[in-house]
Design a protein around this motif. Structure first.
Motif, PDB file in Angstrom:
ATOM      1  N   PHE A   1     114.063  59.876 -15.350  1.00  9.29           N
ATOM      2  CA  PHE A   1     113.577  59.143 -15.975  1.00  9.29           C
ATOM      3  C   PHE A   1     112.480  59.393 -16.470  1.00  9.29           C
ATOM      4  O   PHE A   1     111.036  58.965 -17.558  1.00  9.29           O
ATOM      5  CB  PHE A   1     113.382  58.071 -15.305  1.00  9.29           C
ATOM      6  N   CYS A   2     111.427  60.278 -16.322  1.00  9.39           N
ATOM      7  CA  CYS A   2     109.783  60.708 -16.905  1.00  9.39           C
ATOM      8  C   CYS A   2     110.734  61.440 -17.967  1.00  9.39           C
ATOM      9  O   CYS A   2     109.930  60.789 -19.300  1.00  9.39           O
ATOM     10  CB  CYS A   2     109.791  61.736 -16.163  1.00  9.39           C
ATOM     11  N   LEU A   3     111.790  61.551 -18.666  1.00  3.59           N
ATOM     12  CA  LEU A   3     111.936  61.950 -19.857  1.00  3.59           C
ATOM     13  C   LEU A   3     112.414  61.108 -20.769  1.00  3.59           C
ATOM     14  O   LEU A   3     111.880  60.741 -21.827  1.00  3.59           O
ATOM     15  CB  LEU A   3     113.585  63.055 -19.406  1.00  3.59           C
TER      16      LEU A   3
ATOM     17  N   ALA B   1     102.170  59.842 -14.696  1.00  3.12           N
ATOM     18  CA  ALA B   1     101.657  60.180 -16.320  1.00  3.12           C
ATOM     19  C   ALA B   1     103.136  59.622 -17.480  1.00  3.12           C
ATOM     20  O   ALA B   1     102.980  59.731 -18.133  1.00  3.12           O
ATOM     21  CB  ALA B   1     101.641  61.660 -16.353  1.00  3.12           C
ATOM     22  N   GLY B   2     104.234  59.801 -16.528  1.00  8.40           N
ATOM     23  CA  GLY B   2     106.132  59.095 -17.922  1.00  8.40           C
ATOM     24  C   GLY B   2     105.203  57.686 -17.761  1.00  8.40           C
ATOM     25  O   GLY B   2     105.168  57.442 -19.148  1.00  8.40           O
ATOM     26  N   GLY B   3     104.120  56.912 -17.487  1.00 13.22           N
ATOM     27  CA  GLY B   3     104.031  56.124 -17.420  1.00 13.22           C
ATOM     28  C   GLY B   3     102.276  55.432 -18.529  1.00 13.22           C
ATOM     29  O   GLY B   3     102.562  54.460 -18.768  1.00 13.22           O
TER      30      GLY B   3
ATOM     31  N   ILE C   1     101.644  49.273 -13.830  1.00 13.41           N
ATOM     32  CA  ILE C   1     102.978  49.917 -12.914  1.00 13.41           C
ATOM     33  C   ILE C   1     103.687  50.457 -12.305  1.00 13.41           C
ATOM     34  O   ILE C   1     103.892  51.141 -11.341  1.00 13.41           O
ATOM     35  CB  ILE C   1     104.574  48.527 -14.001  1.00 13.41           C
ATOM     36  N   ALA C   2     103.926  51.321 -13.689  1.00 10.38           N
ATOM     37  CA  ALA C   2     104.206  52.809 -13.531  1.00 10.38           C
ATOM     38  C   ALA C   2     103.022  53.392 -12.333  1.00 10.38           C
ATOM     39  O   ALA C   2     103.379  54.227 -11.526  1.00 10.38           O
ATOM     40  CB  ALA C   2     104.125  53.578 -14.665  1.00 10.38           C
ATOM     41  N   VAL C   3     102.429  53.465 -12.791  1.00 11.41           N
ATOM     42  CA  VAL C   3     100.675  54.144 -12.078  1.00 11.41           C
ATOM     43  C   VAL C   3     101.028  53.555 -10.373  1.00 11.41           C
ATOM     44  O   VAL C   3     100.702  54.873  -9.510  1.00 11.41           O
ATOM     45  CB  VAL C   3      99.486  54.060 -12.255  1.00 11.41           C
ATOM     46  N   ILE C   4     100.408  51.998 -10.306  1.00 13.03           N
ATOM     47  CA  ILE C   4     100.891  51.833  -8.733  1.00 13.03           C
ATOM     48  C   ILE C   4     101.632  51.929  -8.282  1.00 13.03           C
ATOM     49  O   ILE C   4     101.661  52.126  -6.489  1.00 13.03           O
ATOM     50  CB  ILE C   4     100.906  49.926  -8.880  1.00 13.03           C
ATOM     51  N   SER C   5     102.816  51.668  -8.107  1.00 10.63           N
ATOM     52  CA  SER C   5     104.692  52.503  -7.954  1.00 10.63           C
ATOM     53  C   SER C   5     103.978  53.773  -7.290  1.00 10.63           C
ATOM     54  O   SER C   5     104.551  53.823  -6.203  1.00 10.63           O
ATOM     55  CB  SER C   5     105.850  51.672  -8.789  1.00 10.63           C
ATOM     56  N   ALA C   6     103.283  54.753  -8.492  1.00 12.30           N
ATOM     57  CA  ALA C   6     103.595  56.194  -8.139  1.00 12.30           C
ATOM     58  C   ALA C   6     102.298  55.975  -6.583  1.00 12.30           C
ATOM     59  O   ALA C   6     103.300  56.848  -5.603  1.00 12.30           O
ATOM     60  CB  ALA C   6     103.315  56.812  -8.817  1.00 12.30           C
TER      61      ALA C   6
ATOM     62  N   LEU D   1     112.426  48.251 -18.244  1.00 15.38           N
ATOM     63  CA  LEU D   1     113.685  48.873 -17.410  1.00 15.38           C
ATOM     64  C   LEU D   1     112.512  50.016 -16.557  1.00 15.38           C
ATOM     65  O   LEU D   1     113.480  50.325 -15.337  1.00 15.38           O
ATOM     66  CB  LEU D   1     114.664  48.783 -17.948  1.00 15.38           C
ATOM     67  N   LEU D   2     112.548  51.048 -17.417  1.00 11.62           N
ATOM     68  CA  LEU D   2     112.813  52.953 -16.974  1.00 11.62           C
ATOM     69  C   LEU D   2     111.297  52.890 -15.908  1.00 11.62           C
ATOM     70  O   LEU D   2     111.837  53.017 -15.159  1.00 11.62           O
ATOM     71  CB  LEU D   2     112.040  53.158 -18.221  1.00 11.62           C
ATOM     72  N   VAL D   3     110.546  51.978 -15.647  1.00 16.13           N
ATOM     73  CA  VAL D   3     109.444  51.939 -15.283  1.00 16.13           C
ATOM     74  C   VAL D   3     109.873  50.957 -14.187  1.00 16.13           C
ATOM     75  O   VAL D   3     109.361  51.371 -12.326  1.00 16.13           O
ATOM     76  CB  VAL D   3     107.951  50.421 -15.489  1.00 16.13           C
TER      77      VAL D   3
END
Lengths: 875, 474
Positions: free
Chosen positions: A145-147, A47-49, A64-69, A121-123
């Motif tokens: 990191f989500c924040l 969700a953060g991504g 990237i965020a969704v796939i890594s999650a 970088l965050l993701v």
């Protein structure tokens, strides 16, 4: 990545207990809670991504965020196939930082690309965290990191989807953090008997060492072979694995606590949703709206969309492209100045954006263009004209309306107006083009952000917009051939140029159009052949003739060497408003009537929720204005609410059908969405000091009021006004929004009570019966603890003492129901003892030896019976 | 368990200290919230203000929730009657919610427990004190919840419980709201009796048989439990048949008749707490559970592990015997008087009839027993025996000596004199001769491997502990 060889070891990160039987529930819950926890944090990461995805060029980052999650949850947390060791994670994070920060060196100044790098970088770091085996520290880092992603997205993305994503993220985050707290607390409760478990494990593993294990049943520090790491190693290498703690000589563990927390963890989400969420929302609402604001709201959308605006030069098919989009361009709040009520129009309204006089064709590309005459002197006064003061008779023949316009960020400086207009309020954000009746932004360059302006207009009467606009006196230089007043003389080269442009027509380029115009002109009797009548006849022909059709599909092949308007009139006869308007303008010019093209919006989409009109890009429209002398006005026509002029511009709309206005049914959903977007924009994204004051009155927490302690008085006053439904002093609209929100708040709480009551059964009955229930006798509670414990043991095998049952009766009943002497024996002793203690005289002390031994015997017998039943059940 | 008034270490006051502190996650949360708030305020990004508002409101809600819950929560502790080393026991905590509307969630209770017998807590403090963790998931308003905790203490002695710390991180673990209750009733002491050992039934019966007749001829008077001796007040466990109704009616409270039983055993148990000077092999001797205790005040300096284990074995055996002799199940033993003497610098001699209070007193004395050095052992045994020889009951009862040494080791050579004893005092040999002549002396040497094998049921003791720990059937 490391392949995980023993999946069970991984489970011990949060679930230390593995022994029977008390740890069964804990182990079961532990695994479930661990999976749940992993899932919640994976969801949080994804969700953060997704929040970042709304920014321009950020879609890849979201992917990237969704796939890594997903990868982290499935392969690391769930299947436990592989994971990234801490050292590898540190290296990967460093590499990610180098990769992302390298962009900064190429860009000396701040730009959006740098923010993209930060988001990346965050993701990436989050992806590395998701690839690690999870512990409490990693979970906390994922949350942080989500924040941070939310922070970056708040700068990038001001669309409503940010706010909509905040809700699920808040719920998931709250649940995840709470679950993290519960599992951590359970680790504390369950971690004590580690030494006991290890001794058992060792004793099972090494049978020959059993004797030594017997002698030292709990492992000591020396036996464990582990020493505590120094603090620096603990800090750096803590994720490498937990260090074995020294086994103390005092140990404790609490299976009952585990059961209690497991049961509570199932109940708390409902409690949180019903009580904590409203509390959080109320506090954040007060925080956001009550705090004083010193800085203007930043209206520069970091990654938002800028709409295509109206330029001074518009190609013939350009509006067709604009009309493919349904994005909201304008919101107009029309208010009747007399009544103060929202003003409704009946047949839509024309919002003029740009006036284009010059028609030209680029023959090389076969592109026709309408453009405004480029001359600085053509610009009128910058301040809007003052309001027209009519006679008392005329006052009742028009409606005085105030129009507040909210215009989205656009690529051009053109603004939109309902002509004729006059100034309203003391605002200087727009400039006025006198001879064209158009508005423009004061800034002619730079970014054209979302802007709000207002003006007054007398163009409406009973919901209908007038077709006539007064022409400034300088237009007197322009005369048509049908003027009854004759030629009055020329006033300068400029006017001549304008006049020439407004009547410019190349008959050789448009022979069919000329022929058509002349045919239509011939059909008008001579005595009726006025400018007005001719214009209306041409308009009627294009609008009503069935040979012409409206379409946005411009697939007709341009005929080489033929003017596009000529092609439209003679061959295609299909096109959108710009074609119809152009044809009409050319026909009018063909017969010598000065005409010009006007582009803007035509809309009748009204939001009942927000009580405003919406103009979308698909409402873009083009129409024609013809210059008509006052003497040529139809008989009996009085133009009210405007100054008396010699010339008037007559609006002509030759576009068939509704003039391009879509069916209203299709717009209902859009209207609701638009309302939400508008509320979001107005009350969240662009909330500033002015709007705060406008909506809620003076901020309750201004520095002065806080210093003087007056904010409480203000709050009280506001609430009193709200309760009395009394308008606040000084015309402030204190509490309007609160008043509107009150039904929602009340409704929410009613719903909450109903939901809670529904879940809890007869909630009210429970509440009312609590007192009487509290007084009722609990058969398990006796004056002596040992008998209570005995009753609890009996309860496990289904023998429950009734409230009116004496101990002897219970004993007899137990004898009848259970013929197990192992239970009856100790129960008889305990019953006798209890009777003696209770009825033997003064309060007696308990012979603990007998009681304890019999209680123990009873417990063992009950345990055997319970386990026997379980075995039978399995068989 | 010892009542709070009995101890000097108890704090006769109630002290409640509240503490609210951010957790690591809370600090991160607050940092991001402040960052968003400052950034939003300076640059005019309203969405950052929205975000910071949400984060700060979450922290505020966490604080107010935790604060309210922790202030509404109360706790009371209930301890078991007897606690033996190496045997799991249960401590109950009654968690109370005084609130009218607000429930209490996820309440953690941390109860400190400290071994008061530790000589130097700074060296091995982490092993001599611990924290009991208990939790209550949900306590409804105006109600209480009972939660319990299993404990296992492997070293005998006195343990101080409390203060109790209540804490909750509910709902988001951003802040820990805690309350430290230093209250009178929560500052209790637990006396952990020495660990019980499993002994062979046959050996115990032989021991009881050897003690038969020590109290004189058997006789039963008037069909009751002995010769009428007098009246006394009712005590728990008294046979209802002993109630003297007429006197009870006159006194308006029950009175029972006492009988003198002349036909029963009289046993004197002497515990020699000194170490065996010849012991040095750690593996020698059978080691019952619960004896692997930590360094204690009672342990002399320079003591080896093996000798220490032997002493603890002796203490455990004495505890087991005392427990058996004084339990209600041991009525068949027909024990009239029981005397226990513990050989230490200040000898403890407790003479009692079989009753609950005496049992507790004896077990407490055994829990407090001080281990003496080998050098002092003989002298202390001699001194104790001297005291016993002057005791009428002790003189005529059957003498059981539990020691880490053999009888011959204790007596020494026949020509050896007790130089440290006063000249007027009799030697240990002379003292023991009183019982030896009547064949009323049983000497148990726990350092003798063969004798231990004959006494202890090897292999069962550990299983019993193991099954106790895990709650399964023994």
């Amino acid at each position: 990545m490391i392949r995980e060889t023993n999946a069970a070891d991984g489970a011990k990160s949060t679930v230390p207990g593995k022994s029977k039987p008390w740890s069964d529930d804990f182990e079961k819950f532990g695994h479930r809670a661990e999976n749940h926890l992993n899932f919640q944090f994976a969801l949080l990461s994804a969700a953060g991504g997704l929040v970042l995805a709304s920014g321009q060029g950020m879609q890849d980052i979201a992917v990237i965020a969704v796939i890594s999650a997903v990868f982290g949850f499935v392969f690391v947390d769930w299947l436990r196939i592989a994971y990234l060791p801490p050292l590898g994670a540190y290296v990967a994070m460093g590499a990610a930082a180098l990769y992302c920060v390298s962009d900064f060196w190429d860009m000396p100044q701040r730009s959006d690309q740098q923010m993209v790098s930060v988001a990346m970088l965050l993701v990436l770091v989050q992806a590395v965290l998701m690839s690690q085996r999870k512990n409490r520290r990693i979970f906390e880092q994922l949350g942080v990191f989500c924040l941070l992603e939310l922070v970056v997205a708040a700068i990038f993305n001001d669309a409503i989807n940010y706010g909509m994503l905040l809700i699920p993220i808040g719920l998931v985050g709250g649940w995840a953090f709470s679950l993290l707290g519960i599992t951590s607390a359970m680790e504390d409760v369950a971690s004590a008997p580690r030494g006991v478990h290890r001794s058992v494990r060792d004793s099972n593993a090494k049978r020959e060492d059993r004797e030594s294990a017997r002698s030292g049943e709990l492992l000591t520090q020396k036996e464990s072979g582990k020493v505590q790491r120094p603090w620096i190693a603990r800090w750096l290498l803590a994720p490498l694995g937990p260090t074995d703690q020294i086994t103390p000589s005092i140990q404790s563990w609490s299976p009952q606590s585990i059961d209690s927390m497991v049961a509570a963890s199932r109940r708390w989400p409902r409690y949180a949703v019903l009580t904590l969420s409203p509390a959080v929302l109320v506090v954040s609402f007060v925080y956001f709206y009550a705090l004083p604001r010193k800085v203007e709201a930043n209206r520069t959308p970091g990654g938002g969309k800028t709409l295509v605006g109206f330029d001074d030069q518009i190609r013939l098919e350009q509006l067709g492209h604009m009309m493919q989009s349904s994005d909201t361009a304008l919101r107009l709040r029309l208010t009747n100045q007399v009544t103060g009520e929202p003003y409704r129009v009946t047949q839509g309204m024309y919002l003029r954006g740009r006036v284009l006089e010059k028609y030209s064709v680029d023959w090389s590309n076969q592109v026709a263009t309408w453009s405004a005459l480029e001359d600085d002197t053509n610009r009128g006064t910058e301040i809007l004209p003052i309001e027209y003061v009519p006679s008392s008779r005329e006052k009742n023949l028009y409606d005085s309306v105030t129009v507040a316009v909210s215009c989205e960020a656009m690529s051009r400086s053109a603004l939109f107006a309902i002509a004729p207009y006059h100034r309203s309020g003391n605002q200087r954000v727009v400039t006025h083009w006198e001879d064209r009746w158009t508005l423009s932004r004061r800034e002619s360059e730079g970014s054209f952000d979302r802007i709000e302006y207002r003006f007054g207009t007398n163009a409406f009467f009973r919901g209908l917009q007038t077709n006539w606009i007064e022409a400034p006196d300088r237009d007197n230089a322009i005369f048509g051939p049908y003027s009854r007043r004759g030629f009055r003389g020329r006033r300068g080269k400029l006017d001549v140029a304008i006049a020439a442009e407004l009547t410019k027509f190349e008959s050789t380029r448009m022979p069919n159009l000329r022929q058509l115009a002349l045919q239509l002109l011939d059909q008008i009797p001579d005595r009726k052949r006025t400018t007005y009548e001719i214009a209306k006849a041409f308009e009627k022909h294009l609008r009503d003739d069935p040979r012409y059709s409206y379409t946005l599909n411009l697939d007709a092949e341009p005929v080489s060497g033929m003017d596009p308007i000529e092609q439209f009139v003679s061959l295609d006869r299909r096109g959108h408003c710009q074609y119809f308007g152009s044809a009409l303008a050319m026909m009018l010019r063909c017969v010598g009537i000065p005409s010009r093209m006007v582009v803007g919006y035509r809309t009748d989409e009204y939001s009942d929720l927000g009580e405003y009109y919406i103009a979308r890009q698909r409402h873009a429209h083009a129409w024609v204005e013809a210059l008509v002398e006052r003497s040529e006005l139809p008989n009996g026509l009085a133009i009210n609410g405007q100054r008396k002029r010699d010339r008037y511009w007559l609006r002509l709309d030759p576009t068939p059908g509704q003039g391009g206005i879509p069916n209203q049914r299709d717009e209902q959903v859009d209207t609701v969405i638009d309302f939400a977007k508008n509320v979001w924009k107005e009350y969240v994204v662009e909330m500033d000091k002015e709007r705060q004051k406008e909506s809620f009155g003076d901020s309750l927490l201004t520095s002065d009021s806080v210093a003087n302690g007056n904010w409480l008085l203000k709050l009280k006053q506001s609430l009193t006004n709200l309760a009395m439904r009394r308008p606040p002093a000084d015309g402030e609209r204190v509490g309007n929004a609160l008043r509107e929100a009150a039904p929602f708040v009340i409704g929410f709480f009613v719903l909450a009570v109903v939901l809670y009551g529904g879940h809890r059964g007869s909630w009210w009955a429970r509440l009312t019966n609590r007192s009487s229930k509290g007084k009722s006798l609990d058969p398990l509670k006796t004056s002596h603890e040992f008998y209570s414990l005995a009753l609890q043991q009996l309860q496990q095998i289904g023998v429950v003492r009734r409230p009116d049952e004496t101990p002897e009766e219970l004993l007899r009943r137990t004898k009848n129901e259970l013929s197990d002497e192992a239970i009856i024996g100790p129960l008889k002793v305990l019953t006798d003892h209890f009777i003696r203690c209770c009825y033997g005289g003064r309060a007696a002390t308990v012979d603990a030896g007998t009681v304890d031994s019999n209680l123990e015997t009873l417990r063992q017998a009950v345990t055997r019976k319970v386990s026997g039943r379980e075995n039978e059940g399995r068989d | 368990m010892q009542s709070p008034q009995d101890s000097k270490t108890l704090v006769p006051r109630t002290s409640i200290r509240h503490r609210y502190g951010l957790t690591r996650l809370g600090y991160h949360f607050l940092f991001v919230a402040l960052f968003a708030m400052i950034g939003g305020s300076i640059r005019g990004f309203n969405l950052l203000l929205v975000l910071s508002g949400l984060l700060i409101s979450v922290i505020l809600v966490q604080w107010r929730c935790g604060r309210a819950m922790i202030r509404l929560a109360g706790v009371a502790r209930r301890l078991p009657q007897d606690v033996f080393a190496g045997r799991p026991f249960e401590i109950h905590y009654l968690v109370t919610n005084r609130g009218r509307w607000l429930p209490v969630w996820m309440l953690q209770i941390k109860d400190q427990i400290k071994n008061l017998s530790v000589k130097n807590p700074t060296i091995r403090g982490e092993r001599s004190q611990s924290v009991i963790h208990v939790a209550a998931g949900f306590v409804a308003p105006k109600s209480s919840v009972d939660t319990s905790c299993h404990c296992l203490i492997t070293a005998r002695g006195r343990y101080q419980l409390g203060p109790v710390r209540l804490s909750t991180g509910f709902p988001f673990s951003l802040m820990e709201s805690a309350k430290r209750i230093d209250r009178h009733d929560l500052a209790a002491q637990v006396v952990v009796y020495p660990g019980l050992v499993e002994i062979h039934r046959r050996w115990f019966e032989d021991l009881a048989l050897a003690a038969r007749g020590s109290g004189g001829p058997a006789a039963r008077v008037n069909g009751l439990d002995g010769e009428f001796f007098g009246l006394r007040e009712w005590n728990s466990g008294d046979n209802p048949r002993w109630i003297h109704w007429r006197t009870s009616a006159r006194l308006t409270e029950p009175a029972v008749r006492q009988f003198e039983q002349t036909n029963r055993r009289e046993i004197t148990l002497v515990l020699d707490c000194s170490e065996n000077p010849s012991s040095g092999n750690p593996s020698s001797g059978n080691q019952p559970p619960g004896n692997k205790s930590i360094e204690r005040e009672t342990v002399p300096s320079g003591a080896t592990d093996a000798s220490h284990v032997q002493v603890e074995t002796a203490i455990s055996l004495a505890t087991e015997l005392s427990n058996r002799f004084l339990s209600r199940d041991a009525r068949s033993l027909e024990l009239r008087h029981f005397v226990i003497a513990i050989c230490q610098q200040h000898p403890v001699i407790i003479e009692t009839a079989r009753c609950r209070n005496a049992r507790k007193e004896i077990l407490t004395a055994l829990a407090d027993a001080v281990v003496e050095t080998p050098e002092n052992g003989k002298l202390l045994l001699q001194r104790t025996m001297g005291s016993l020889s002057q005791n009428q009951t002790g003189r005529r009862s059957h003498l059981i000596v539990v020691s880490t040494r053999s009888l011959s080791q204790s007596l020494g050579q026949p020509d050896e004199t007790d130089v440290e004893a006063p000249n007027s005092a009799r030697t240990l040999r002379q003292l023991l001769a009183l019982w030896q002549r009547r064949q009323q002396l049983t000497w148990i040497n726990v350092s003798d491997e063969n004798e231990c094998r004959r006494i202890f049921r090897a292999g069962e003791t550990f299983q019993s502990v193991e099954s106790k720990v895990h709650g399964g059937p023994e």
